[in-house]
Scaffold this motif. Structure first.
Motif, PDB file in Angstrom:
ATOM      1  N   TYR A 235       0.840  -1.199   0.000  1.00 25.72           N
ATOM      2  CA  TYR A 235       0.000   0.000   0.000  1.00 25.72           C
ATOM      3  C   TYR A 235       0.871   1.245   0.000  1.00 25.72           C
ATOM      4  O   TYR A 235       0.577   2.224  -0.689  1.00 25.72           O
ATOM      5  CB  TYR A 235      -0.900   0.034   1.237  1.00 25.72           C
ATOM      6  CG  TYR A 235      -1.838  -1.147   1.323  1.00 25.72           C
ATOM      7  CD1 TYR A 235      -2.345  -1.732   0.158  1.00 25.72           C
ATOM      8  CD2 TYR A 235      -2.223  -1.666   2.552  1.00 25.72           C
ATOM      9  CE1 TYR A 235      -3.200  -2.804   0.238  1.00 25.72           C
ATOM     10  CE2 TYR A 235      -3.084  -2.736   2.636  1.00 25.72           C
ATOM     11  CZ  TYR A 235      -3.562  -3.309   1.476  1.00 25.72           C
ATOM     12  OH  TYR A 235      -4.414  -4.369   1.555  1.00 25.72           O
ATOM     13  N   ASP A 236       1.930   1.206   0.799  1.00 26.14           N
ATOM     14  CA  ASP A 236       2.814   2.354   0.915  1.00 26.14           C
ATOM     15  C   ASP A 236       3.413   2.712  -0.442  1.00 26.14           C
ATOM     16  O   ASP A 236       3.489   3.878  -0.815  1.00 26.14           O
ATOM     17  CB  ASP A 236       3.929   2.036   1.916  1.00 26.14           C
ATOM     18  CG  ASP A 236       4.769   3.264   2.227  1.00 26.14           C
ATOM     19  OD1 ASP A 236       4.163   4.280   2.573  1.00 26.14           O
ATOM     20  OD2 ASP A 236       5.999   3.197   2.102  1.00 26.14           O
ATOM     21  N   VAL A 237       3.824   1.708  -1.162  1.00 30.82           N
ATOM     22  CA  VAL A 237       4.407   1.931  -2.487  1.00 30.82           C
ATOM     23  C   VAL A 237       3.353   2.439  -3.463  1.00 30.82           C
ATOM     24  O   VAL A 237       3.554   3.425  -4.160  1.00 30.82           O
ATOM     25  CB  VAL A 237       5.038   0.631  -3.040  1.00 30.82           C
ATOM     26  CG1 VAL A 237       5.491   0.834  -4.482  1.00 30.82           C
ATOM     27  CG2 VAL A 237       6.207   0.212  -2.167  1.00 30.82           C
ATOM     28  N   VAL A 238       2.235   1.748  -3.504  1.00 32.71           N
ATOM     29  CA  VAL A 238       1.169   2.105  -4.439  1.00 32.71           C
ATOM     30  C   VAL A 238       0.692   3.540  -4.217  1.00 32.71           C
ATOM     31  O   VAL A 238       0.444   4.273  -5.175  1.00 32.71           O
ATOM     32  CB  VAL A 238      -0.026   1.140  -4.301  1.00 32.71           C
ATOM     33  CG1 VAL A 238      -1.191   1.598  -5.175  1.00 32.71           C
ATOM     34  CG2 VAL A 238       0.402  -0.276  -4.692  1.00 32.71           C
ATOM     35  N   LYS A 239       0.609   3.926  -2.963  1.00 40.24           N
ATOM     36  CA  LYS A 239       0.140   5.277  -2.656  1.00 40.24           C
ATOM     37  C   LYS A 239       1.157   6.335  -3.083  1.00 40.24           C
ATOM     38  O   LYS A 239       0.825   7.505  -3.209  1.00 40.24           O
ATOM     39  CB  LYS A 239      -0.149   5.403  -1.157  1.00 40.24           C
ATOM     40  CG  LYS A 239      -1.462   4.744  -0.783  1.00 40.24           C
ATOM     41  CD  LYS A 239      -1.843   5.033   0.658  1.00 40.24           C
ATOM     42  CE  LYS A 239      -0.888   4.351   1.641  1.00 40.24           C
ATOM     43  NZ  LYS A 239      -1.365   4.515   3.038  1.00 40.24           N
TER      44      LYS A 239
ATOM     45  N   SER B 119     -10.001  -3.230   1.850  1.00 40.88           N
ATOM     46  CA  SER B 119     -10.163  -3.316   3.297  1.00 40.88           C
ATOM     47  C   SER B 119      -9.311  -2.273   4.007  1.00 40.88           C
ATOM     48  O   SER B 119      -9.506  -2.007   5.186  1.00 40.88           O
ATOM     49  CB  SER B 119      -9.735  -4.710   3.781  1.00 40.88           C
ATOM     50  OG  SER B 119     -10.487  -5.689   3.095  1.00 40.88           O
ATOM     51  N   HIS B 120      -8.366  -1.701   3.248  1.00 42.89           N
ATOM     52  CA  HIS B 120      -7.469  -0.724   3.848  1.00 42.89           C
ATOM     53  C   HIS B 120      -8.226   0.565   4.153  1.00 42.89           C
ATOM     54  O   HIS B 120      -9.114   0.956   3.413  1.00 42.89           O
ATOM     55  CB  HIS B 120      -6.316  -0.438   2.868  1.00 42.89           C
ATOM     56  CG  HIS B 120      -5.178   0.288   3.501  1.00 42.89           C
ATOM     57  ND1 HIS B 120      -4.448  -0.226   4.543  1.00 42.89           N
ATOM     58  CD2 HIS B 120      -4.635   1.488   3.230  1.00 42.89           C
ATOM     59  CE1 HIS B 120      -3.511   0.640   4.882  1.00 42.89           C
ATOM     60  NE2 HIS B 120      -3.602   1.691   4.103  1.00 42.89           N
ATOM     61  N   SER B 121      -7.851   1.204   5.259  1.00 36.86           N
ATOM     62  CA  SER B 121      -8.566   2.400   5.688  1.00 36.86           C
ATOM     63  C   SER B 121      -8.363   3.555   4.705  1.00 36.86           C
ATOM     64  O   SER B 121      -9.278   4.306   4.419  1.00 36.86           O
ATOM     65  CB  SER B 121      -8.087   2.816   7.078  1.00 36.86           C
ATOM     66  OG  SER B 121      -6.684   2.937   7.095  1.00 36.86           O
ATOM     67  N   GLU B 122      -7.147   3.677   4.163  1.00 35.17           N
ATOM     68  CA  GLU B 122      -6.873   4.769   3.223  1.00 35.17           C
ATOM     69  C   GLU B 122      -7.091   4.332   1.786  1.00 35.17           C
ATOM     70  O   GLU B 122      -7.046   3.152   1.473  1.00 35.17           O
ATOM     71  CB  GLU B 122      -5.424   5.234   3.397  1.00 35.17           C
ATOM     72  CG  GLU B 122      -5.163   5.802   4.780  1.00 35.17           C
ATOM     73  CD  GLU B 122      -3.703   6.263   4.874  1.00 35.17           C
ATOM     74  OE1 GLU B 122      -3.282   7.078   4.045  1.00 35.17           O
ATOM     75  OE2 GLU B 122      -3.001   5.774   5.759  1.00 35.17           O
ATOM     76  N   PHE B 123      -7.272   5.312   0.925  1.00 38.74           N
ATOM     77  CA  PHE B 123      -7.463   5.022  -0.489  1.00 38.74           C
ATOM     78  C   PHE B 123      -6.162   4.534  -1.128  1.00 38.74           C
ATOM     79  O   PHE B 123      -5.104   5.106  -0.930  1.00 38.74           O
ATOM     80  CB  PHE B 123      -7.957   6.279  -1.201  1.00 38.74           C
ATOM     81  CG  PHE B 123      -7.966   6.131  -2.686  1.00 38.74           C
ATOM     82  CD1 PHE B 123      -8.894   5.276  -3.285  1.00 38.74           C
ATOM     83  CD2 PHE B 123      -7.058   6.833  -3.479  1.00 38.74           C
ATOM     84  CE1 PHE B 123      -8.908   5.134  -4.675  1.00 38.74           C
ATOM     85  CE2 PHE B 123      -7.079   6.697  -4.862  1.00 38.74           C
ATOM     86  CZ  PHE B 123      -7.998   5.842  -5.452  1.00 38.74           C
ATOM     87  N   VAL B 124      -6.265   3.455  -1.858  1.00 42.59           N
ATOM     88  CA  VAL B 124      -5.100   2.922  -2.564  1.00 42.59           C
ATOM     89  C   VAL B 124      -5.372   2.949  -4.068  1.00 42.59           C
ATOM     90  O   VAL B 124      -6.318   2.321  -4.529  1.00 42.59           O
ATOM     91  CB  VAL B 124      -4.823   1.467  -2.130  1.00 42.59           C
ATOM     92  CG1 VAL B 124      -3.613   0.922  -2.881  1.00 42.59           C
ATOM     93  CG2 VAL B 124      -4.602   1.399  -0.626  1.00 42.59           C
TER      94      VAL B 124
END
Length: 108
Positions: A9-13, A48-53
């Motif tokens: 997620y960190d990378v994708v964001k 399911s992640h809280s932030e938008f990805v």
DNA sequence: AAGCTGACTATGG
DNA sequence: GCCATAGCCAGCT
């Protein structure tokens, strides 16, 4: 949640707008080269992640929108990308090579 | 508990 | 150049 998902997620964001990357590139960046499927699986869990990805900025190595069916609507992914200036031939990104963003290289 | 599945990729015929 | 095969690993039935 495993660190793997968080890292994905960190990378994708961090993918810049107007750019895309591949499952394999992310996998490689995370050191799980060869396990590109897991990146895809992480995207599946992205909802399911809280932030938008921005999962729409992640495509397969051909620049093909293989994951479009996993969005709310089959067109959502393509439309999101078109909104960022991407061009398509069917479901494949045109000039994909130029649009490609490699985390292991650009992000490092 | 065991086997199947999958938003992938690389390789060989 | 397209089709088949084989690694990959976590979740689901």
């Amino acid at each position: 949640m495993s660190d793997f998902f968080e890292k994905v997620y960190d990378v994708v964001k961090q993918i810049p707008p107007g750019r895309v990357t591949t499952y394999g590139a992310i996998a490689k960046y995370l050191g799980t080269t060869g396990s590109a499927r897991m990146v895809g699986w992480a995207m599946n869990a992205a909802g399911s992640h809280s932030e938008f990805v921005p999962a729409h900025r992640v495509v397969n190595r051909n620049g093909l929108l293989t994951g479009k069916h996993h969005f709310d609507t089959p067109n959502a992914m393509k439309e999101l990308l078109e909104a960022e200036g991407f061009e398509f031939e069917e479901d494949q990104i045109i000039n994909f090579k130029e649009r490609f963003w490699d985390p292991a290289k650009e992000l490092a």
